[in-house]
Scaffold this motif. Structure first.
Motif, mmCIF file in Angstrom:
data_model
loop_
_atom_site.group_PDB
_atom_site.id
_atom_site.type_symbol
_atom_site.label_atom_id
_atom_site.label_comp_id
_atom_site.label_asym_id
_atom_site.label_seq_id
_atom_site.Cartn_x
_atom_site.Cartn_y
_atom_site.Cartn_z
ATOM 1 N N LYS A 294 0.809 -1.214 0.000
ATOM 2 C CA LYS A 294 0.000 0.000 0.000
ATOM 3 C C LYS A 294 0.848 1.273 0.000
ATOM 4 C CE LYS A 294 -0.559 0.594 4.961
ATOM 5 N NZ LYS A 294 -0.207 -0.545 5.779
ATOM 6 N N HIS A 295 2.133 1.132 0.337
ATOM 7 C CA HIS A 295 2.989 2.313 0.381
ATOM 8 C C HIS A 295 3.578 2.687 -0.977
ATOM 9 C CE1 HIS A 295 2.847 2.747 4.613
ATOM 10 N NE2 HIS A 295 3.369 1.575 4.879
ATOM 11 N N ILE A 296 3.397 1.827 -1.983
ATOM 12 C CA ILE A 296 4.025 2.102 -3.274
ATOM 13 C C ILE A 296 3.071 2.914 -4.140
ATOM 14 C CG2 ILE A 296 5.009 1.077 -5.345
ATOM 15 C CD1 ILE A 296 5.784 -1.292 -3.649
ATOM 16 N N LEU A 301 4.842 -0.444 -10.826
ATOM 17 C CA LEU A 301 5.819 -1.090 -9.963
ATOM 18 C C LEU A 301 5.105 -2.072 -9.036
ATOM 19 C CD1 LEU A 301 8.783 -1.163 -9.176
ATOM 20 C CD2 LEU A 301 8.330 0.577 -7.479
ATOM 21 N N LYS A 302 3.940 -1.635 -8.553
ATOM 22 C CA LYS A 302 3.157 -2.475 -7.656
ATOM 23 C C LYS A 302 2.778 -3.776 -8.353
ATOM 24 C CE LYS A 302 0.179 -0.121 -4.877
ATOM 25 N NZ LYS A 302 -1.106 0.389 -4.391
ATOM 26 N N SER A 303 2.261 -3.648 -9.590
ATOM 27 C CA SER A 303 1.816 -4.875 -10.251
ATOM 28 C C SER A 303 3.002 -5.728 -10.662
ATOM 29 C CB SER A 303 0.921 -4.552 -11.440
ATOM 30 O OG SER A 303 1.550 -3.682 -12.309
ATOM 31 N N GLU A 333 8.596 7.107 -12.813
ATOM 32 C CA GLU A 333 7.227 6.707 -13.071
ATOM 33 C C GLU A 333 6.990 6.622 -14.583
ATOM 34 O OE1 GLU A 333 3.420 8.560 -11.170
ATOM 35 O OE2 GLU A 333 4.945 8.119 -9.670
ATOM 36 N N ASN A 334 6.282 5.612 -15.004
ATOM 37 C CA ASN A 334 5.965 5.390 -16.414
ATOM 38 C C ASN A 334 7.190 5.168 -17.286
ATOM 39 O OD1 ASN A 334 3.247 5.739 -15.880
ATOM 40 N ND2 ASN A 334 3.472 7.954 -16.033
ATOM 41 N N ASP A 335 8.306 4.858 -16.684
ATOM 42 C CA ASP A 335 9.489 4.535 -17.477
ATOM 43 C C ASP A 335 9.522 3.015 -17.651
ATOM 44 O OD1 ASP A 335 11.886 4.111 -18.611
ATOM 45 O OD2 ASP A 335 13.070 5.261 -17.170
#
Lengths: 435, 233
Positions: A294-296, A301-303, A333-335
């Motif tokens: 939940k912290h990510i 990245l989470k998935s 992010e989104n990289d």
């Protein structure tokens, strides 16, 4: 005046040809920037080759020597500079750029031979065609299109071979036609020129399009995998929850019997009940297997972590994520490449941990500054080799993963990677500079 | 050896004191930190992670301890066994992680073995002077004990990848061989690709021009650096 123009044309023609060829070649190689020295030397060599090639009396030599030699020169440069590892791909690009370099001028010559024009006009048209060829090459270069077809072509050997064969066939056909043109048995045909152009464009764009298609398919598959992983994770959570509910039920019972024991002041009863509580709670309560995601902030990245957790679960490797603060790095992010890097590192960690007795992989995410991946391993790895292209400790693997990671880190100033190999642990530590 | 304990539960305080008798007990982080600052010797510190129901106080205390004290050994005694074990090991160099919720016999055994290991570590460290050295890693830095370093080498293919070979581990960082000898006088370059720690060199063979290190590794010495090596050995 005409004399002057003619001589000027003869001298500049090879310059244009070599420059155009180089521009096309570098565009096809994914906008590779050659050093100034290389550009100058290559242009001079190509110039000399074209000069000599055009100087021959024999029409056959005049038609074929220069083009063949220039392909070889381009191939050699690409090979020496180590831009692309696959020789077939290099040869394909070299021959395609040679075909493209000659096409504009060939087309112009066909046109002028069909419509008879005065010699003076034709010479100036030749010159104009050369300039146009340069402009075309430069315009195409400006498009800054990401080619990225090398990896694709490497994976599809058959397609690469077909493309290579057809490009070489076109080259040879072109040389033959040039020979017939020189001995004046062939006057040129617009149809042939257009056919040639469409085939060349097909050679360039077929791999590009099918590459995009594959990427799209990959994305869909990835989405499916994510869905499956999160579903099975939910299932695990549900099982845990029902276990927890059972425990809660038991716990109330135990407390009730404890109270009874206390009221009746029966010490042995109390003792028995107490130790059974301790035993039960140790079995059920502490469960390190639940991921703390939940912290990510980054959904991808989470998935990704979920998918890898699933893989580890199937290989009975215990996979822990330790994170105690909100983890959010905007720079990555989104990289897609960053996620690929983390994916490679996690894959390696899981595969190495699988062979050990402890079978643990731990991922630490700390203060938005560091991602650390620790896995158990059997021996101290020799670090001098791991990032080399083509080195792999695994069988049937290409050794591309860590090489890709290394390239990625080298390209990004705000990311540093430290690798630590100990006797029982292998640690990959990735640090971010937060601007 | 001095022992310190941070724990707010009186029952647990007594439990641990029964196992380690000479233990000084604190229930306030501030008083513990003051006492630790006053004691310059290496010590064994036992911390509870949760003080007065505030989570992670122990963690922050450990971080603060590490700012002024790298010699002491930290042992975590807690009920929060479910997470952060690796993170703590990594972050504050804690030596062990002991779960309070296990049976008395197991708890005693674990605690005693952890304390013994901590004492051993301290003894090992006190024998050698430890000096931390900061190696550049791209734009970041990597701290490492000078005494651990045996030699450093760049992998042949990429000159900016450097492998540091230590006593029990290998570390790979991004820097150049050239920059290393400037960091410490003990680092001596013997080859375009090798820098050795002077104190780890066992022998130098003048005929084959090889340097032998204490872990048995033989490294070639380039002609350019022969003179300095001859002067040293």
């Amino acid at each position: 005046m005409f004399q002057f123009l003619n001589i000027f044309n003869v001298i500049t023609w090879p310059i244009f040809e070599s420059v155009v060829m180089l521009i096309w070649f570098s565009t096809l190689l994914g906008h590779h920037r050659f050093s100034k020295k290389t550009v100058v030397i290559t242009s001079i060599i190509l110039y000399v080759i074209n000069m000599i090639g055009n100087g021959f009396e024999s029409p056959l030599l005049r038609a074929s020597l220069a083009s063949t030699l220039s392909i070889i020169v381009l191939f050699y440069i690409g090979w020496r500079q180590n831009i692309i590892h696959s020789k077939c791909v290099l040869l394909l690009y070299a021959s395609v750029s040679s075909l493209l370099a000659y096409w504009v001028v060939n087309f112009e010559m066909t046109m002028t031979s069909l419509v008879s024009v005065p010699v003076f006009v034709q010479t100036s048209l030749d010159f104009l065609a050369n300039i146009l060829a340069v402009i075309f090459a430069l315009i195409f270069r400006q498009l800054k299109y990401e080619w990225l077809t090398e990896n694709f072509l490497k994976k599809h050997v058959v397609q690469l071979q077909v493309l290579l064969m057809s490009s070489l066939f076109l080259r040879i056909m072109n040389d033959f036609l040039a020979y017939f043109f020189a001995v004046e048995q062939f006057t040129g045909s617009i149809w042939w020129d257009f056919f040639l152009l469409s085939i060349i464009l097909a050679i360039i764009f077929v791999p590009v399009i099918s590459n995009q298609y594959e990427l799209l398919l990959d994305k869909i598959n990835q989405h499916d995998a994510e869905m499956a992983a999160s579903q099975s994770y939910t299932q695990q959570l549900e099982t845990k929850y029902s276990e927890f509910r059972f425990f809660k039920h038991d716990y109330k019972n135990i407390l009730a019997s404890l109270e009874y024991g206390i009221q009746s002041e029966n010490m042995s009863d109390i003792r028995n009940t107490y130790y059974s509580v301790i035993k039960k709670s140790n079995e059920t309560l502490p469960d390190p297997q639940i991921l703390n995601l939940k912290h990510i902030a980054d959904l991808n990245l989470k998935s990704l972590i979920l998918v890898k957790h699933q893989i580890a679960f199937e290989k009975s490797v215990s996979f822990n994520v330790e994170i105690n603060e909100f983890f959010d790095i905007i720079a990555i992010e989104n990289d897609v490449n960053f996620h690929r890097v983390i994916g490679i590192l996690l894959d390696n960690a899981i595969e190495a941990a699988e062979k050990t007795v402890k079978k643990t992989v731990t991922m630490l995410l700390m203060n938005c500054k560091e991602i650390v991946i620790v896995n158990s391993c059997t021996q101290c790895t020799d670090l001098t080799k791991i990032a080399q292209f083509g080195y792999s400790s695994k069988k049937n693997h290409s050794g591309f993963g860590l090489y890709f990671v290394q390239q990625y880190v080298n390209q990004h100033d705000n990311i540093e990677l430290t690798t630590i190999a100990e006797q029982h642990h292998f640690i990959q530590k990735m640090m971010f500079t937060v601007s | 050896m001095n022992y310190y304990l941070l724990e707010d539960n009186v029952v647990q305080q007594r439990r641990i004191q029964q196992i380690i008798e000479s233990c000084q007990v604190f229930d306030q982080p501030i008083s513990l930190l003051e006492a630790l600052k006053a004691d310059k010797l290496a010590k064994v510190i036992l911390l509870d992670l949760e003080i007065r129901t505030v989570e992670n106080v122990g963690l922050n205390v450990a971080k603060m301890i590490r700012q002024f004290d790298t010699m002491s050994q930290i042992i975590i005694v807690t009920t929060h066994s479910e997470m952060l074990e690796q993170g703590l090991k990594y972050h504050i160099g804690m030596i062990d992680f002991i779960d309070k919720a296990q049976s008395e016999i197991l708890f005693t055994k674990r605690l005693l073995s952890a304390v013994t290991e901590a004492e051993q570590q301290i003894r090992l460290q006190s024998g050698t002077q430890s000096e931390l050295i900061t190696l550049p890693n791209g734009k970041k830095y990597e701290s490492i004990n000078l005494n651990d370093v045996i030699y450093m080498t760049s992998s042949q293919s990429q000159s900016h990848q450097l492998t540091v070979c230590c006593e029990r581990k290998n570390i790979q960082i991004r820097t150049t061989v050239k920059s290393l000898p400037k960091l410490h006088q003990n680092f001596i370059q013997i080859h375009a690709a090798y820098v050795v720690n002077k104190s780890k060199v066992v022998a130098f063979n003048g005929q084959t021009n090889t340097v032998q290190l204490n872990n048995g590794v033989l490294l070639p010495c380039a002609r350019k650096y022969l003179k300095t090596m001859r002067q040293l050995f």
